[in-house]
Scaffold this motif. Structure first.
Motif, PDB file in Angstrom:
ATOM      1  N   HIS A 301     116.202  20.616 -15.675  1.00  0.00           N
ATOM      2  CA  HIS A 301     117.383  20.497 -16.532  1.00  0.00           C
ATOM      3  C   HIS A 301     117.409  19.195 -17.328  1.00  0.00           C
ATOM      4  CE1 HIS A 301     119.551  24.111 -15.223  1.00  0.00           C
ATOM      5  NE2 HIS A 301     118.990  23.893 -14.048  1.00  0.00           N
ATOM      6  N   PHE A 302     116.444  18.315 -17.126  1.00  0.00           N
ATOM      7  CA  PHE A 302     116.362  17.124 -17.970  1.00  0.00           C
ATOM      8  C   PHE A 302     115.752  17.500 -19.314  1.00  0.00           C
ATOM      9  CE2 PHE A 302     116.952  15.284 -13.839  1.00  0.00           C
ATOM     10  CZ  PHE A 302     117.705  14.147 -14.091  1.00  0.00           C
ATOM     11  N   SER A 303     116.140  16.786 -20.338  1.00  0.00           N
ATOM     12  CA  SER A 303     115.764  17.196 -21.689  1.00  0.00           C
ATOM     13  C   SER A 303     114.355  16.786 -22.077  1.00  0.00           C
ATOM     14  CB  SER A 303     116.762  16.615 -22.704  1.00  0.00           C
ATOM     15  OG  SER A 303     116.727  15.197 -22.677  1.00  0.00           O
ATOM     16  N   SER A 304     113.720  15.901 -21.315  1.00  0.00           N
ATOM     17  CA  SER A 304     112.376  15.453 -21.657  1.00  0.00           C
ATOM     18  C   SER A 304     111.659  14.981 -20.405  1.00  0.00           C
ATOM     19  CB  SER A 304     112.415  14.311 -22.671  1.00  0.00           C
ATOM     20  OG  SER A 304     112.963  13.134 -22.077  1.00  0.00           O
ATOM     21  N   ASP A 305     110.326  14.909 -20.493  1.00  0.00           N
ATOM     22  CA  ASP A 305     109.554  14.387 -19.366  1.00  0.00           C
ATOM     23  C   ASP A 305     109.911  12.937 -19.088  1.00  0.00           C
ATOM     24  OD1 ASP A 305     108.253  16.769 -18.941  1.00  0.00           O
ATOM     25  OD2 ASP A 305     106.446  16.213 -20.049  1.00  0.00           O
ATOM     26  N   ALA A 306     110.214  12.183 -20.133  1.00  0.00           N
ATOM     27  CA  ALA A 306     110.553  10.774 -19.957  1.00  0.00           C
ATOM     28  C   ALA A 306     111.835  10.620 -19.139  1.00  0.00           C
ATOM     29  CB  ALA A 306     110.702  10.093 -21.314  1.00  0.00           C
ATOM     30  N   GLU A 307     112.853  11.430 -19.462  1.00  0.00           N
ATOM     31  CA  GLU A 307     114.099  11.372 -18.696  1.00  0.00           C
ATOM     32  C   GLU A 307     113.885  11.840 -17.264  1.00  0.00           C
ATOM     33  OE1 GLU A 307     117.441  13.270 -20.451  1.00  0.00           O
ATOM     34  OE2 GLU A 307     117.716  11.673 -21.943  1.00  0.00           O
ATOM     35  N   ARG A 308     113.088  12.892 -17.110  1.00  0.00           N
ATOM     36  CA  ARG A 308     112.802  13.417 -15.778  1.00  0.00           C
ATOM     37  C   ARG A 308     112.098  12.354 -14.927  1.00  0.00           C
ATOM     38  NH1 ARG A 308     112.310  18.219 -17.248  1.00  0.00           N
ATOM     39  NH2 ARG A 308     110.346  17.863 -18.322  1.00  0.00           N
ATOM     40  N   GLU A 309     111.177  11.633 -15.528  1.00  0.00           N
ATOM     41  CA  GLU A 309     110.450  10.595 -14.791  1.00  0.00           C
ATOM     42  C   GLU A 309     111.365   9.442 -14.391  1.00  0.00           C
ATOM     43  OE1 GLU A 309     106.400   7.881 -15.139  1.00  0.00           O
ATOM     44  OE2 GLU A 309     107.217   8.854 -16.931  1.00  0.00           O
ATOM     45  N   ARG A 310     112.301   9.077 -15.262  1.00  0.00           N
ATOM     46  CA  ARG A 310     113.237   8.000 -14.907  1.00  0.00           C
ATOM     47  C   ARG A 310     114.050   8.378 -13.679  1.00  0.00           C
ATOM     48  NH1 ARG A 310     115.123   7.569 -21.031  1.00  0.00           N
ATOM     49  NH2 ARG A 310     113.347   6.419 -21.879  1.00  0.00           N
ATOM     50  N   PHE A 311     114.567   9.595 -13.684  1.00  0.00           N
ATOM     51  CA  PHE A 311     115.375  10.055 -12.558  1.00  0.00           C
ATOM     52  C   PHE A 311     114.528  10.227 -11.296  1.00  0.00           C
ATOM     53  CE2 PHE A 311     117.080  13.664 -10.059  1.00  0.00           C
ATOM     54  CZ  PHE A 311     118.332  13.154  -9.729  1.00  0.00           C
ATOM     55  N   SER A 312     113.347  10.755 -11.432  1.00  0.00           N
ATOM     56  CA  SER A 312     112.499  11.090 -10.291  1.00  0.00           C
ATOM     57  C   SER A 312     111.933   9.854  -9.597  1.00  0.00           C
ATOM     58  CB  SER A 312     111.332  11.974 -10.732  1.00  0.00           C
ATOM     59  OG  SER A 312     111.788  13.179 -11.279  1.00  0.00           O
ATOM     60  N   SER A 313     111.593   8.820 -10.363  1.00  0.00           N
ATOM     61  CA  SER A 313     110.903   7.696  -9.731  1.00  0.00           C
ATOM     62  C   SER A 313     111.059   6.358 -10.445  1.00  0.00           C
ATOM     63  CB  SER A 313     109.407   8.010  -9.603  1.00  0.00           C
ATOM     64  OG  SER A 313     108.830   8.263 -10.880  1.00  0.00           O
ATOM     65  N   ALA A 314     111.045   6.351 -11.770  1.00  0.00           N
ATOM     66  CA  ALA A 314     110.970   5.076 -12.487  1.00  0.00           C
ATOM     67  C   ALA A 314     112.197   4.204 -12.249  1.00  0.00           C
ATOM     68  CB  ALA A 314     110.774   5.323 -13.986  1.00  0.00           C
ATOM     69  N   ASN A 315     113.385   4.797 -12.226  1.00  0.00           N
ATOM     70  CA  ASN A 315     114.598   3.992 -12.011  1.00  0.00           C
ATOM     71  C   ASN A 315     114.615   3.402 -10.603  1.00  0.00           C
ATOM     72  OD1 ASN A 315     115.418   4.703 -14.577  1.00  0.00           O
ATOM     73  ND2 ASN A 315     116.821   6.298 -13.894  1.00  0.00           N
ATOM     74  N   ALA A 316     114.264   4.210  -9.607  1.00  0.00           N
ATOM     75  CA  ALA A 316     114.221   3.712  -8.227  1.00  0.00           C
ATOM     76  C   ALA A 316     113.177   2.622  -8.084  1.00  0.00           C
ATOM     77  CB  ALA A 316     113.927   4.859  -7.262  1.00  0.00           C
ATOM     78  N   ALA A 317     112.024   2.825  -8.697  1.00  0.00           N
ATOM     79  CA  ALA A 317     110.946   1.835  -8.605  1.00  0.00           C
ATOM     80  C   ALA A 317     111.377   0.504  -9.219  1.00  0.00           C
ATOM     81  CB  ALA A 317     109.687   2.360  -9.291  1.00  0.00           C
ATOM     82  N   SER A 318     112.057   0.581 -10.344  1.00  0.00           N
ATOM     83  CA  SER A 318     112.527  -0.640 -10.994  1.00  0.00           C
ATOM     84  C   SER A 318     113.604  -1.333 -10.189  1.00  0.00           C
ATOM     85  CB  SER A 318     113.052  -0.300 -12.403  1.00  0.00           C
ATOM     86  OG  SER A 318     113.611  -1.438 -13.024  1.00  0.00           O
ATOM     87  N   LEU A 319     114.573  -0.568  -9.691  1.00  0.00           N
ATOM     88  CA  LEU A 319     115.690  -1.144  -8.949  1.00  0.00           C
ATOM     89  C   LEU A 319     115.231  -1.767  -7.642  1.00  0.00           C
ATOM     90  CD1 LEU A 319     118.784  -1.529  -8.739  1.00  0.00           C
ATOM     91  CD2 LEU A 319     118.860   0.682  -7.561  1.00  0.00           C
ATOM     92  N   TYR A 320     114.337  -1.082  -6.934  1.00  0.00           N
ATOM     93  CA  TYR A 320     113.956  -1.504  -5.590  1.00  0.00           C
ATOM     94  C   TYR A 320     112.594  -2.206  -5.531  1.00  0.00           C
ATOM     95  CZ  TYR A 320     117.929   1.080  -3.741  1.00  0.00           C
ATOM     96  OH  TYR A 320     119.199   1.534  -3.446  1.00  0.00           O
TER      97      TYR A 320
END
Length: 324
Positions: A301-320
């Motif tokens: 349901h994400f509009s792009s692979d980039a958004e999907r990747e942020r939700f799936s891993s990139a945001n968590a990786a950056s935060l933690y």
């Protein structure tokens, strides 16, 4: 595309025993005993990794299941926090490619909280998980300001997890049914989430993020109702003399997780309130156990692979601070 889940629970038998020995044991411990929850909560090895593999989860960020050590008296809370943090660090050391951990803190002993946060961070804990109240002490009480200062300075995100509302609140709002319905209404059915949203809102109103602008807070369950009431909550900013609107603090100082609630409508609302850079995947294991098919369907349901990747891993990786 890696998948990181950040709200994956475990329990330590010594903590469970101490909680049960309290004069008024926390009734939410009953959820640890539903089905095979207890077995899964105590498993920090092959069984848990097999469950992750079945779901397609590459890394889990472990956090002690509620109520943690917060209902315990200060001395016990400090000793068991240290023991839990040592144990979690050892688990991560054994499986560094699969696990990270959030620290457990002795919130009933405010003078010891910042020190244990620093010690746990030094062992590699990626952040911490707390609850909105310890006894009668709210999380926004000035007694915890040193803790928030340390969390901001150390770059340790603070996950505020639901807990059983106080006895007074339960008596006022969540009684009158059979015991299990009372408990369900006060916990996963309503009370947990309203209680946590209130704790987060109180932090904003206390000026916590004006004093500590780098502080980052994480809320589960799509923001614990708060994202759905910001039009009204924004009216508090002027009255409280805040520098910015409540919505602005939410967008700049809060991350939001899914907690296994894989409903596309909730995702779309969250995206209308904040940005995809503030959204993170989690399952709330083992209390929620979405299948790999359900997870994959939701990610579509994400509009792009980039958004999907942020939700799936990139945001968590950056935060933690997780290297992908």
């Amino acid at each position: 595309m890696p998948l990181i889940a950040i709200e994956e629970h475990w329990i330590m038998p010594d903590v469970t025993s101490a909680l049960r020995a309290e004069p008024q044991p926390d009734e939410s411990l009953a959820f640890h005993e539903v089905g095979d929850n207890r077995e899964r909560l105590e498993d920090l090895g092959a069984g848990r990794i097999a469950a992750m593999d079945a779901q397609g989860i590459d890394m889990s960020v472990l956090a002690l299941a509620p109520p943690g050590v917060q209902p315990l008296p200060p001395g016990k809370a400090l000793a068991l926090s240290r023991a839990a943090n040592d144990m979690a660090a050892a688990v991560v050391a054994r499986h560094p490619a699969r696990f990270r951990a959030l620290s457990t803190l002795p919130m009933s002993s405010p003078k010891d909280v910042a020190g244990e946060l620093e010690r746990a961070a030094g062992m590699g804990h990626a952040g911490t998980m707390v609850h909105g109240r310890s006894g009668d002490l709210f999380l926004d009480d000035p007694a915890y300001d040193d803790f928030f200062s340390a969390a901001a300075e150390l770059g340790q995100p603070v996950f505020i997890h639901p807990q059983l509302p106080s006895t007074a609140v339960r008596d006022a709002s969540y009684r009158g049914f059979d015991p299990m319905t009372d408990l369900a209404l006060a916990t996963f059915g309503w009370g947990w989430h309203l209680d946590t949203a209130t704790a987060a809102l109180r932090l904003v109103l206390r000026g916590t993020f004006d004093r500590h602008p780098d502080l980052q807070v994480v809320l589960g369950h799509w923001g614990e109702m708060l994202l759905f009431w910001l039009d009204r909550a924004d009216g508090l900013s002027r009255i409280a003399g805040l520098e910015r609107s409540v919505s602005d603090y939410i967008r700049s100082n809060f991350y939001i997780t899914s907690s296994g609630m894989l409903n596309p409508a909730l995702l779309q609302h969250a995206l209308s309130v904040t940005t995809v850079d503030r959204l993170i995947f989690s399952t709330d294991y083992p209390f929620q156990r979405p299948t790999r098919k359900e997870i994959d369907s939701f990610l579509s349901h994400f509009s792009s692979d980039a958004e999907r990747e942020r939700f799936s891993s990139a945001n968590a990786a950056s935060l933690y601070g997780i290297a992908l």
